[in-house]
Enzyme design. Structure first.
Site, mmCIF file in Angstrom:
data_model
loop_
_atom_site.group_PDB
_atom_site.id
_atom_site.type_symbol
_atom_site.label_atom_id
_atom_site.label_comp_id
_atom_site.label_asym_id
_atom_site.label_seq_id
_atom_site.Cartn_x
_atom_site.Cartn_y
_atom_site.Cartn_z
ATOM 1 N N ASP A 173 -2.099 -14.479 27.573
ATOM 2 C CA ASP A 173 -1.290 -15.555 28.138
ATOM 3 C C ASP A 173 -1.727 -16.877 27.512
ATOM 4 O O ASP A 173 -2.679 -17.510 27.976
ATOM 5 C CB ASP A 173 -1.431 -15.621 29.660
ATOM 6 C CG ASP A 173 -0.358 -16.497 30.301
ATOM 7 O OD1 ASP A 173 -0.002 -17.521 29.691
ATOM 8 O OD2 ASP A 173 0.131 -16.156 31.389
ATOM 9 N N THR A 233 8.604 -4.650 34.048
ATOM 10 C CA THR A 233 9.241 -5.193 35.248
ATOM 11 C C THR A 233 9.604 -6.652 35.038
ATOM 12 O O THR A 233 9.928 -7.352 35.993
ATOM 13 C CB THR A 233 8.293 -5.091 36.460
ATOM 14 O OG1 THR A 233 7.089 -5.830 36.181
ATOM 15 C CG2 THR A 233 7.945 -3.646 36.765
ATOM 16 N N ASP A 259 12.340 -1.168 34.569
ATOM 17 C CA ASP A 259 13.080 -1.628 35.744
ATOM 18 C C ASP A 259 14.139 -2.664 35.390
ATOM 19 O O ASP A 259 14.984 -2.993 36.219
ATOM 20 C CB ASP A 259 12.086 -2.229 36.748
ATOM 21 C CG ASP A 259 12.734 -2.639 38.058
ATOM 22 O OD1 ASP A 259 13.381 -1.773 38.697
ATOM 23 O OD2 ASP A 259 12.610 -3.816 38.448
ATOM 24 N N GLU A 264 22.710 -5.336 32.475
ATOM 25 C CA GLU A 264 22.599 -4.771 33.826
ATOM 26 C C GLU A 264 23.942 -4.891 34.544
ATOM 27 O O GLU A 264 24.543 -5.964 34.549
ATOM 28 C CB GLU A 264 21.500 -5.502 34.608
ATOM 29 C CG GLU A 264 20.110 -5.295 34.013
ATOM 30 C CD GLU A 264 18.994 -5.931 34.825
ATOM 31 O OE1 GLU A 264 19.279 -6.579 35.858
ATOM 32 O OE2 GLU A 264 17.825 -5.786 34.449
ATOM 33 N N HIS A 283 16.247 -2.577 38.654
ATOM 34 C CA HIS A 283 15.760 -3.946 38.893
ATOM 35 C C HIS A 283 15.312 -4.141 40.345
ATOM 36 O O HIS A 283 15.754 -5.063 41.027
ATOM 37 C CB HIS A 283 16.851 -4.965 38.543
ATOM 38 C CG HIS A 283 16.302 -6.316 38.188
ATOM 39 N ND1 HIS A 283 16.855 -7.103 37.199
ATOM 40 C CD2 HIS A 283 15.256 -7.038 38.685
ATOM 41 C CE1 HIS A 283 16.184 -8.233 37.116
ATOM 42 N NE2 HIS A 283 15.199 -8.214 38.005
ATOM 43 N N ALA A 285 11.728 -3.572 41.249
ATOM 44 C CA ALA A 285 10.270 -3.550 41.329
ATOM 45 C C ALA A 285 9.742 -4.576 42.328
ATOM 46 O O ALA A 285 8.786 -4.312 43.051
ATOM 47 C CB ALA A 285 9.655 -3.802 39.954
#
Length: 310
Positions: A173, A233, A259, A264, A283, A285
């Site tokens: 990160d 996720t 997920d 979508e 979708h 999670a």
């Protein structure tokens, strides 16, 4: 005069009722599917509450002259034009941290199942097969290395749960400062490729941006060690779905749980259809009974704080 709130996707009823005690509320969980009605409803609205399906862009907000806040029942903001909202002085309010535990349980639970290899055995057992020899070679999660791509509030909670079951945690990160206390529980990875080489489980927790499009591509999937698994996720489009399908079909990747998808709902006949060792969910999670209550209550509170007369 009480403020007016429009809610275009599903929200916990207790939170909706709490808002109705002070404000005028239009709540229709399927309003997202009627864009013309939604745009009309926003003409005299002071706040809008959405999940991930409502496209909060300039076209939708053009006639919403009174709008001062958009509440997001979740943390991803890729469906909200933040620059447009900032230019209009519209506050964007995500539910940071409220669904982190739900996502963490999904990630660690699916990682356990994928490493053990039994996730797809029900049909065989029910059909009279007995794949005990093959499934007796499953692997335990304790002692394995979890690589987190993104180490914000959700990634940190995933790391906490992973450490509780005996995993080593490393994370990439570049935004989180090196001196941040969260790094005490994880090895800070300077290069993303190094994380993909070292991890037994890679879990994604970054937003979708143009820079993150196909972040996990054929090359990075090829860096993963034999037997490693991937969990996404975060957002669709971060993983190259065709490349993921090839890695699973070839056996280069032992398993994956996905997920979120580039489109979508995931269309029939996509690159992910019929792929072995792949677990797909719609979708969800971060969506549980408990997390819906937390997310909804938090956003109701934040919207009320902005609209409530002083």
């Amino acid at each position: 005069m009480p403020g007016r709130i429009v809610i275009s996707e599903f929200m916990d009823e207790a939170a909706v009722s709490a808002l109705r005690e002070t404000f005028e509320v239009l709540y229709a969980s399927d309003l997202v599917e009627r864009p013309a009605e939604l745009a009309e409803a926003l003409r005299d609205a002071d706040a809008l509450i959405v999940r991930n399906r409502t496209r909060v862009n300039g076209e939708l907000l053009a006639s919403a002259g009174r709008l001062v806040a958009v509440g997001r029942l979740g943390v991803g903001l890729d469906n909200i034009d933040q620059a447009y909202c900032a230019g209009r002085g519209i506050a964007v309010l995500p539910a940071v941290g409220a669904n982190a535990s739900a996502v963490a349980e999904y990630v660690v639970g699916l990682a356990m199942a994928l490493l053990r290899g039994f996730l797809f055995s029900s049909h065989q057992v029910a059909s009279g097969e007995w794949p005990r020899a093959r499934l007796a070679c499953g692997r335990e999660i304790a002692g394995k290395t979890l690589g987190l791509v993104g180490y914000g509030s959700v990634g940190q909670r995933v790391g906490e749960l992973a450490r509780a079951v005996g995993m080593r945690v490393m994370a990439f990160d570049p935004v989180l400062p090196p001196a941040h206390p969260a790094w005490r529980g994880a090895t800070r990875c300077e290069e993303l490729d190094d994380l993909f080489r070292a991890a037994d489980v890679v879990s994604l927790h970054v937003p979708y941006t143009p820079q993150n499009a196909s972040l996990v591509d054929e090359r990075r999937l090829g860096l993963m060690k034999t037997g490693a698994v991937l969990v996404n996720t975060a957002r669709g489009g971060i993983v190259d779905e065709a490349a993921l399908a090839r890695a699973l079909r070839s056996g280069a990747l032992a398993g994956a749980a996905v997920d979120v998808f580039e489109n979508e709902p995931l269309p029939a006949g996509s690159a992910l259809a019929g792929v072995p060792n792949l677990f797909l969910t719609p979708h969800i999670a971060g969506v549980t009974h408990e997390s819906n209550e937390r997310v909804s209550a938090l956003i109701a509170q934040r919207i009320a704080e902005i609209l409530r007369p002083t």
